[in-house]
Write a protein that holds these residues in place. Structure first.
Motif, PDB file in Angstrom:
ATOM      1  N   LEU A  37      39.507  45.150  38.322  1.00 16.11           N
ATOM      2  CA  LEU A  37      39.054  44.226  37.277  1.00 16.11           C
ATOM      3  C   LEU A  37      39.951  44.326  36.038  1.00 16.11           C
ATOM      4  O   LEU A  37      40.370  43.320  35.472  1.00 16.11           O
ATOM      5  N   LEU A  38      40.261  45.559  35.671  1.00 14.79           N
ATOM      6  CA  LEU A  38      41.113  45.800  34.510  1.00 14.79           C
ATOM      7  C   LEU A  38      42.510  45.216  34.753  1.00 14.79           C
ATOM      8  O   LEU A  38      43.059  44.502  33.909  1.00 14.79           O
ATOM      9  N   LEU A  40      43.453  42.852  36.910  1.00 15.23           N
ATOM     10  CA  LEU A  40      43.422  41.391  37.018  1.00 15.23           C
ATOM     11  C   LEU A  40      43.221  40.709  35.668  1.00 15.23           C
ATOM     12  O   LEU A  40      43.778  39.634  35.421  1.00 15.23           O
ATOM     13  N   SER A  41      42.431  41.328  34.800  1.00 11.63           N
ATOM     14  CA  SER A  41      42.196  40.664  33.513  1.00 11.63           C
ATOM     15  C   SER A  41      43.426  40.763  32.622  1.00 11.63           C
ATOM     16  O   SER A  41      43.594  39.976  31.699  1.00 11.63           O
TER      17      SER A  41
END
Lengths: 160, 160
Positions: A37-38, A40-41
């Motif tokens: 998530l980190l 990709l963001s």
């Protein structure tokens, strides 16, 4: 079959459109989902390749894949993913190419924003993006009728 | 200038590649950000157009735009966006097209996955996607040397 002159007009780069693996953000299938998530963001890509510990391509993961898992009945909750790994959420059986067949690449890119390129052992070598292909298309359409006269071939015999 | 035969070979659809506004997921600039998050996680697109109450295009919003705002010092927190609207996070001054100039469209799509199409009042009419353009490119490259002999034009006079 894509003709020789068509290829020349596309100015296919020496890299065969491939952005090498070293320049592509990836995650490991056994990474915690929060890590993905980190990544990709931050990277600015919608979707990135997932590799195993031998650098083989095993899937793709997108921000939407993760966000959907965080959506609980009462809203959004990071706790819902805290024990998950990338493998629990990634998309598997994704189309990829093992050679540089431009015909295959152009077909597959109609439905995907990029294509992973693997070697014969399935090891991830890089990606081919719509962006690089569209640069080549720009060359082609601009140069075609500037540099060539297009002479219609005789029509095939009509058996009607 | 893109030549007439090149255009014919691309089999440009009657819609001029435009996916009409009615078929495109959008949000209003004054919608709560949580609403946009829900829409984006469900529609399967990375980014969608943002409109005002007169249907004018005012920006684009992506899942990454929202997720970044939810990233606090100690992790991910939906509370960080609970008082925000789409306007607080959306990307503004996005490239869009107001006519169907294929040359402009092809250039702009090198760097964007889709282009919003607006009318002369800025009202959102739809989007032009890389997907639709790549379909046309497939037609072009497959048909070109099958249907035409490419005869090189005489080279320009060399002033060297």
């Amino acid at each position: 079959m894509i003709g020789k002159k068509t290829r020349e007009l596309m100015e296919i780069p020496e890299t065969d459109f491939i952005i090498p693996a070293d320049n592509v953000a990836t995650v490991l299938y056994n990474h915690p989902l929060e890590h993905a998530l980190l990544v990709l963001s931050k990277v600015g890509y919608n979707q990135i390749p997932v590799l195993d510990s031998d650098d083989r391509l095993v899937g793709l993961i997108s921000l939407a894949n993760i966000v959907n898992r965080m959506m609980g009945l009462t809203g959004f909750d990071e706790k819902l993913i805290e024990n998950l790994t990338v493998a629990d959420v990634m998309e598997v059986n994704v189309p990829c190419v093992a050679d540089n067949d431009l015909e295959d690449i152009l077909h597959l890119l109609v439905n995907r924003s990029f294509l992973p390129r693997v070697d014969e052992q399935g090891v991830f070598c890089g990606i081919i993006t719509r962006k690089e292909i569209l640069k080549a298309v720009n060359h082609l359409v601009h140069r075609l009728e500037k540099e060539y006269i297009l002479l219609a071939k005789a029509p095939m015999k009509n058996h009607a």
